[in-house]
Design an enzyme around this catalytic site. Structure first.
Site, PDB file in Angstrom:
ATOM      1  N   ASP A   1       0.654  -1.173   0.084  1.00  0.00           N
ATOM      2  CA  ASP A   1      -0.145  -0.019   0.113  1.00  0.00           C
ATOM      3  C   ASP A   1       0.883   1.279   0.053  1.00  0.00           C
ATOM      4  O   ASP A   1       2.122   1.293   0.319  1.00  0.00           O
ATOM      5  CB  ASP A   1      -0.796   0.047   1.055  1.00  0.00           C
TER       6      ASP A   1
ATOM      7  N   ASN B   1      -7.182  -3.447  14.209  1.00  0.00           N
ATOM      8  CA  ASN B   1      -8.872  -3.651  13.732  1.00  0.00           C
ATOM      9  C   ASN B   1      -8.998  -4.718  12.905  1.00  0.00           C
ATOM     10  O   ASN B   1     -10.136  -4.864  12.059  1.00  0.00           O
ATOM     11  CB  ASN B   1      -9.310  -2.497  13.262  1.00  0.00           C
TER      12      ASN B   1
ATOM     13  N   HIS C   1      -7.054  -5.343   9.928  1.00  0.00           N
ATOM     14  CA  HIS C   1      -7.086  -5.021   8.750  1.00  0.00           C
ATOM     15  C   HIS C   1      -5.414  -5.814   8.046  1.00  0.00           C
ATOM     16  O   HIS C   1      -4.814  -6.000   8.962  1.00  0.00           O
ATOM     17  CB  HIS C   1      -6.923  -3.407   8.204  1.00  0.00           C
TER      18      HIS C   1
ATOM     19  N   GLU D   1      -9.730  -2.387   5.141  1.00  0.00           N
ATOM     20  CA  GLU D   1     -10.253  -1.975   6.537  1.00  0.00           C
ATOM     21  C   GLU D   1     -11.528  -2.959   6.618  1.00  0.00           C
ATOM     22  O   GLU D   1     -11.906  -3.601   5.672  1.00  0.00           O
ATOM     23  CB  GLU D   1     -10.489  -0.507   6.653  1.00  0.00           C
TER      24      GLU D   1
HETATM   25  C1  F6R Z   1       1.277  -1.613   6.085  1.00  0.00           C
HETATM   26  C2  F6R Z   1       0.085  -2.373   5.922  1.00  0.00           C
HETATM   27  C3  F6R Z   1      -0.621  -2.585   7.187  1.00  0.00           C
HETATM   28  C4  F6R Z   1       0.167  -2.828   8.657  1.00  0.00           C
HETATM   29  C5  F6R Z   1      -0.558  -2.837  10.024  1.00  0.00           C
HETATM   30  C6  F6R Z   1       0.276  -3.231  11.092  1.00  0.00           C
HETATM   31  O1  F6R Z   1       1.886  -1.580   4.923  1.00  0.00           O
HETATM   32  O2  F6R Z   1      -0.216  -2.774   5.265  1.00  0.00           O
HETATM   33  O3  F6R Z   1      -1.515  -3.616   7.171  1.00  0.00           O
HETATM   34  O4  F6R Z   1       0.852  -4.125   8.519  1.00  0.00           O
HETATM   35  O5  F6R Z   1      -1.278  -1.711  10.058  1.00  0.00           O
HETATM   36  O6  F6R Z   1       1.021  -2.119  11.452  1.00  0.00           O
HETATM   37  P1  F6R Z   1       2.195  -2.151  12.456  1.00  0.00           P
HETATM   38  O7  F6R Z   1       3.157  -3.194  12.239  1.00  0.00           O
HETATM   39  O8  F6R Z   1       2.750  -0.840  12.614  1.00  0.00           O
HETATM   40  O9  F6R Z   1       1.590  -2.451  13.762  1.00  0.00           O
END
Ligand code: F6R
Length: 248
Positions: free
Chosen positions: A67, A136, A138, A143
């Site tokens: 992303d 959450n 994702h 989301e």
């Molecule tokens: C980032 C992504 C998100 C993160 C997720 C966890 O490229 O795709 O899905 O993997 O938000 O983020 P952290 O590791 O910062 O807790």
């Protein structure tokens, strides 16, 4: 789904690093899907070390990030392009053209997303997808409510995701509210998936991902249908999870 629980976040990073190293050694021209965020940082640091030690080359590896924020250019300090250059790409071999991240400044985000999807297909699909897990539930920036069939597209971020990612931005600067994200359908087509979650803040999402019936309200539960999925947790992230994965 194989579920592996390690004592600490460090032990998780050691283990996942070993998995990636073995994968790259066996398939030096493979296609990797990569996340950003806090979870993979110690894994990327270990990959840079193993490159410096001559254990592995990235020259024939192709990467696709999950992303990018809409509205941030590749040189913005908060962009995922900057994150990846600083943590990995600037420190290993392999040409920049092998490293794909959606263009957050594309005038037509829908067109950019479709083009990104086409580039993944042209590369032969993703061999190994590394995933973090949102609080959450994702995956990528899919989301709650995202379709399990979704493809790469422009998405709206939830307030909780924006708040969780504030730490990567300067004081007074808010993360963007929109992103381009690989879809859940795109992610599920990867030939192998490793999901990594560390810390107590992930414990509820982990429990729901592994132990409850799959639902778009918890996007990571789609991984129950994934091919060849390994979930690697530290003890804190595993603390709410008791027993076997949900079997419908
Ligand atoms: C980032 C992504 C998100 C993160 C997720 C966890 O490229 O795709 O899905 O993997 O938000 O983020 P952290 O590791 O910062 O807790």
């Amino acid at each position: 789904m194989d579920v592996i629980v390690k004592a600490s976040a460090e032990a998780v990073a050691d283990f996942v690093h070993e998995q990636l190293l073995e994968h790259i050694k066996l398939s030096p021209a493979s296609v990797l899907g990569l996340p950003t965020g806090g979870t993979p940082e110690p894994i990327y640091a270990r990959l840079v070390e193993s490159y410096r030690s001559g254990l592995v080359s990235w020259k024939d590896i192709t990467t696709f990030n999950l992303d990018e924020y809409i509205g941030l250019g590749a040189d913005h300090p908060g962009s995922y392009a900057t994150y990846m250059r600083e943590r990995l790409f600037d420190h290993v071999d392999g040409p920049a053209e092998h490293h794909h991240i959606p263009n957050g400044l594309a005038g037509d985000p829908a067109g950019e997303a479709a083009e990104y999807e086409g580039k993944i297909a042209a590369a032969g699909g993703i061999d190994l997808m590394l995933l973090g897990l949102g609080q959450n539930g994702h995956i990528g920036f899919n989301e709650p409510g995202s379709s399990f069939q979704s493809r790469t597209r422009a998405v709206d971020l939830t307030p909780s995701t924006i708040a969780a990612n504030q730490r990567f931005f300067g004081a007074g600067e808010l993360p963007p509210r929109k992103a381009i994200s690989m879809g859940i359908g795109t992610i599920l087509e990867a030939r192998r998936i490793i999901v990594v979650a560390t810390g107590e803040v992930k414990a509820v999402a982990v429990r729901r991902m592994l132990g409850e019936q799959k639902t778009p309200d918890l996007p990571a539960s789609a991984l129950q249908d994934g091919r060849n999925v390994m979930v690697v947790l530290d003890a804190l992230a595993a603390s709410e999870y008791r027993g076997a994965p949900f079997v419908p």
